[in-house]
Write a protein that holds these residues in place. Structure first.
Motif, short mmCIF file in Angstrom:
data_model
loop_
_atom_site.label_atom_id
_atom_site.label_comp_id
_atom_site.label_asym_id
_atom_site.label_seq_id
_atom_site.Cartn_x
_atom_site.Cartn_y
_atom_site.Cartn_z
N ASN A 60 9.75 16.42 13.84
CA ASN A 60 9.31 17.53 14.10
C ASN A 60 10.07 18.77 14.06
O ASN A 60 9.69 19.69 13.48
N TYR B 206 2.88 25.90 11.27
CA TYR B 206 2.47 25.21 10.36
C TYR B 206 2.01 26.55 9.50
O TYR B 206 2.26 27.19 8.62
N GLY C 288 -0.04 9.86 12.28
CA GLY C 288 1.57 10.24 11.36
C GLY C 288 2.79 8.81 12.52
O GLY C 288 2.97 7.91 11.64
N VAL D 140 2.76 18.24 19.48
CA VAL D 140 2.87 16.70 18.68
C VAL D 140 3.86 15.61 19.22
O VAL D 140 3.18 14.92 20.11
N THR E 173 -3.31 18.44 16.52
CA THR E 173 -1.83 17.62 16.90
C THR E 173 -1.92 16.91 17.30
O THR E 173 -0.95 16.10 17.32
N CYS F 168 7.29 14.86 10.08
CA CYS F 168 6.42 15.63 10.05
C CYS F 168 6.15 16.74 10.14
O CYS F 168 5.56 18.08 9.54
N THR G 189 -2.27 13.93 14.61
CA THR G 189 -0.88 14.62 13.77
C THR G 189 0.01 13.85 14.38
O THR G 189 0.51 13.02 14.24
N VAL H 31 -1.69 15.61 7.78
CA VAL H 31 -2.41 15.20 8.71
C VAL H 31 -3.90 14.91 8.09
O VAL H 31 -4.30 13.72 8.02
#
Ligand code: NDP
Length: 332
Positions: free
Chosen positions: A221, A48, A135, A157, A128, A243, A131, A276
């Protein structure tokens, strides 16, 4: 001397070492009332951060040019004039890419090295892990007996999402970039099947073969063509959890993709993105559950630990080449 890493250029396409600048300064930091002096021990590098290096509008402000980059960091308190922390404490928080720094303590959380490895607070017991948990549970709404497909499956993740899927009684199929990673998914993380997208010519067919009953939950992802292939296999009322989209983070043009709408309409399916932090109120429960599963050996994790402050930019760049298995962390 204190070392710092600044963002020198906004990367065009894949980030390169030239986008980062190292500076050295005299170590003359002083601590005032309410402040802490911190020594950086572990730095999290995450996909990110690529978004924050560009100046496109997003959910957080972009990094400023010629200013330190920051990310999740584990640090040791060297000196404290803040009542909430004492010398020798370990903390986690969003901190600058600096070997030492002064903090007000705002946003820092104490972490306990006797309960888990310090680096785990950047991964499975950190951003992570949260997340993956939030998620999957909140958006994926997994149900026992369903089929879950995870892309980026061998990463920080993805590897946790798949394991949670197994704990909850789903059939889990992971998509990753090498045979070694696919093997890891099955042998270490307990996935039922894995697909190497780099050697599979027809991903739509490979997913159909691995998921003969169709896909009920897709934890995405990566975005891009892998995710297009999953869409051809979704079931009625399927849930796609958007995500991440690492396959397109370095694109310099708007990516071409198939139109998702007909797939969603004819399957009464949903697709939901999330950040998240949307689930902050769920974090205490999520950490409790993840810690419990870890303690009971129901959950495990992998880390790729790169050593040396000077290797932070390269470790970040290597995420886009899939050089990591599990969480990519830099040990200082
Ligand atoms: P990972 O540990 O999964 O590392 C990135 C992985 O992505 C690499 O190891 C690589 O694995 C894979 N990858 C790289 N390029 C491509 C590509 N072109 N196509 C397909 N796969 C690729 O990272 P994280 O677990 O930290 O993050 C996973 C995703 O989740 C990212 O997209 C990230 O941005 C997102 N994320 C979203 C959050 C949110 O709040 N929504 C929070 C945290 C992460 P391989 O060898 O398999 O290609």
């Amino acid at each position: 001397m204190i070392q710092t890493i600044l963002l020198k250029n906004r990367p065009k396409g894949t980030p390169s070492p030239a986008d980062f600048e190292f500076i050295k300064e005299e170590d003359n930091l002083t601590v005032e009332d309410g402040q802490l002096l911190l020594e950086t021990l572990y730095v999290s590098v995450d996909p990110y951060l690529r978004g924050r290096m560009s100046d496109a509008k997003s959910y957080v402000e972009p990094f400023e040019l010629n200013k330190p980059i920051h990310s999740g960091v584990i640090a040791k308190v060297l000196e404290s004039k803040n009542d909430n922390f004492k010398e020798g404490d370990y903390v986690s928080g969003m901190l600058d890419w600096k070997t030492k720094q002064v903090s007000s303590g705002k946003g820092l959380q104490k972490v306990d090295p006797s309960k888990a490895d310090l680096s785990a607070y950047l991964g499975i017991l950190g951003m992570t892990g949260l997340t993956a948990y939030c998620g999957l549970i909140e958006i994926g709404k997994p149900k026992e007996g369903e089929t879950l497909v995870v892309s980026g499956a061998a990463g920080a993740v993805g590897s946790v999402v798949g394991q949670i899927g197994k704990i909850l009684g789903l059939k889990v199929i992971g998509i990753a970039g090498s045979d070694e990673k696919v093997e890891l998914l099955k042998s270490k993380f307990g996935f039922d099947a894995g697909i190497n997208y780099n050697t599979t010519e027809n991903m739509t067919k490979a997913i159909a073969e691995a998921a003969p009953n169709g896909v009920d939950v897709y934890f995405d992802n990566v975005g891009g063509p892998i995710s297009d292939a999953v869409l051809f296999n979704i079931n009625k009322f399927a849930r796609t959890v958007n995500c991440g989209a690492i396959a397109v983070y370095n694109n310099t043009e708007i990516p071409k993709s198939i139109s998702v709408r007909p797939f969603l309409i004819k399957n009464s399916a949903s697709m939901q993105g999330f950040i998240v932090s949307n689930f902050e109120d769920k974090f205490p429960q999520a950490i409790k559950t993840l810690s419990g599963w870890l303690a009971d050996d129901k959950l495990t994790y992998s880390e790729t630990i790169v050593e040396g402050f000077e290797n932070i930019p390269q470790a970040f760049i290597d995420l886009f080449d899939g050089k990591n298995k599990g969480k990519m962390v830099v040990k200082i």
